[in-house]
Design an enzyme around this catalytic site. Structure first.
Site, PDB file in Angstrom:
ATOM      1  N   SER A  87       0.838  -1.204   0.000  1.00  0.00           N
ATOM      2  CA  SER A  87       0.000   0.000   0.000  1.00  0.00           C
ATOM      3  C   SER A  87       0.870   1.250   0.000  1.00  0.00           C
ATOM      4  O   SER A  87       2.091   1.180   0.162  1.00  0.00           O
ATOM      5  CB  SER A  87      -0.919   0.014   1.232  1.00  0.00           C
ATOM      6  N   SER A  89       0.814   3.753   2.201  1.00  0.00           N
ATOM      7  CA  SER A  89       0.799   4.457   3.493  1.00  0.00           C
ATOM      8  C   SER A  89       2.162   4.993   3.897  1.00  0.00           C
ATOM      9  O   SER A  89       2.245   5.863   4.767  1.00  0.00           O
ATOM     10  CB  SER A  89       0.273   3.534   4.595  1.00  0.00           C
ATOM     11  N   LYS A 144       5.349   0.790   9.460  1.00  0.00           N
ATOM     12  CA  LYS A 144       5.154   2.214   9.766  1.00  0.00           C
ATOM     13  C   LYS A 144       6.443   2.763  10.367  1.00  0.00           C
ATOM     14  O   LYS A 144       7.396   2.036  10.622  1.00  0.00           O
ATOM     15  CB  LYS A 144       4.012   2.411  10.772  1.00  0.00           C
ATOM     16  N   SER A 225      -2.967   6.950   6.008  1.00  0.00           N
ATOM     17  CA  SER A 225      -2.310   5.867   6.715  1.00  0.00           C
ATOM     18  C   SER A 225      -3.178   5.394   7.875  1.00  0.00           C
ATOM     19  O   SER A 225      -3.633   6.189   8.695  1.00  0.00           O
ATOM     20  CB  SER A 225      -0.942   6.334   7.250  1.00  0.00           C
TER      21      SER A 225
END
Length: 266
Positions: A87, A89, A144, A225
């Site tokens: 993705s 994010s 992250k 996100s």
């Protein structure tokens, strides 16, 4: 349906290892003894070796695959594991289709599948790009950036990040509609983030105090996100490792892999 590859790898490694060991310790001698008793194993002439009994197919397969599976298991569990970014994010740091390498021992050695830490080495640091298991299911791999450490007070208001009461410095880099590219200084080393231009709907705003052995994480694509602002902290037992390099980019099967993005992850 998600495939639990680490669990499959562990099961296959132990299964092939047990079959190979059982044959080496018990079954092979039994086969040879039975063939000798039956008179099937005889020498053709002086100095020629006896004909050995043929190994069962499953034993031969296990003996061949066990060393390979064991090496892969050790590498993936304790040293380095590859992941693909699914993705956006973490844009602009990581793009969809990036293949990354994750250091599995940076934050301590953990048992495969169970994830229990058996050797403590270091803890996540602010600014690290970290892979972890999603707290809401304990299985899906997420990636992250570490923002808050145990004991920190985090506040996010009007696209501005505060840590322990101090505003995190950022500087404008470029306008790339519909986003604005900014450089953020969580630590002495800067990284780039995306902020959606004009969005002021309060999504993801709030204040948090980080408990012991937990971490607050956010994506670099701040307005796109799904992170700690929405589902909470990452417990230490769900930490997988530290992402440190991009080794290939391959977005889909309809495109060719490229190596133009190979390099370290800031």
């Amino acid at each position: 349906m998600d495939i639990d590859f680490p669990l499959i790898l562990v099961v296959l490694t132990f299964a092939t290892g047990l079959i190979w060991l059982a044959d080496k310790l018990f079954l092979r001698a039994r086969r040879e003894g039975r063939m000798t008793t039956d008179g099937a194993a005889v020498a053709s002439g002086p100095g020629e070796a006896e004909e050995l009994p043929k190994e069962p197919y499953l034993v031969d397969l296990s003996r061949s695959f066990f060393p390979v599976l064991a090496i892969v298991l050790i590498l993936r569990s304790f040293l380095v594991e590859p992941f693909q970014i699914p993705s956006g994010s973490m844009l602009p740091t990581l793009e969809v289709g990036d293949f990354i390498l994750v250091n599995k021992f940076a934050y301590g050695l953990r048992l495969p599948v169970a994830g229990s830490k058996i050797v403590a080495i270091d803890d996540p640091e602010r600014g690290d790009v970290m892979v972890f298991k999603f707290p809401e299911d304990g299985k899906t791999n997420y990636i992250k950036r570490v923002i808050g450490l145990p004991g920190d007070h985090i506040r996010y208001r009007d696209k501005t990040l505060f840590i322990n009461g101090e505003q995190v410095p950022t500087e404008f880099v470029a306008s790339l509609p519909p986003v604005e590219l900014r450089r953020e200084y969580l630590t002495d080393t800067a990284h780039e983030i995306f902020l959606t231009m004009g969005r002021r709907n309060g999504a993801g705003e709030g204040e948090w105090v980080i408990p012991d052995d937990q971490y607050f994480v956010m994506g670099d694509n701040r307005d796109n996100s799904n992170d700690s602002r929405f589902w909470g902290m990452v417990p230490d037992e769900l930490v997988v490792g530290k992402a440190f390099a991009i080794w290939m980019h391959w977005e889909s099967l309809t495109s060719l892999p490229s190596f133009g993005r190979v390099g370290s992850i800031e």
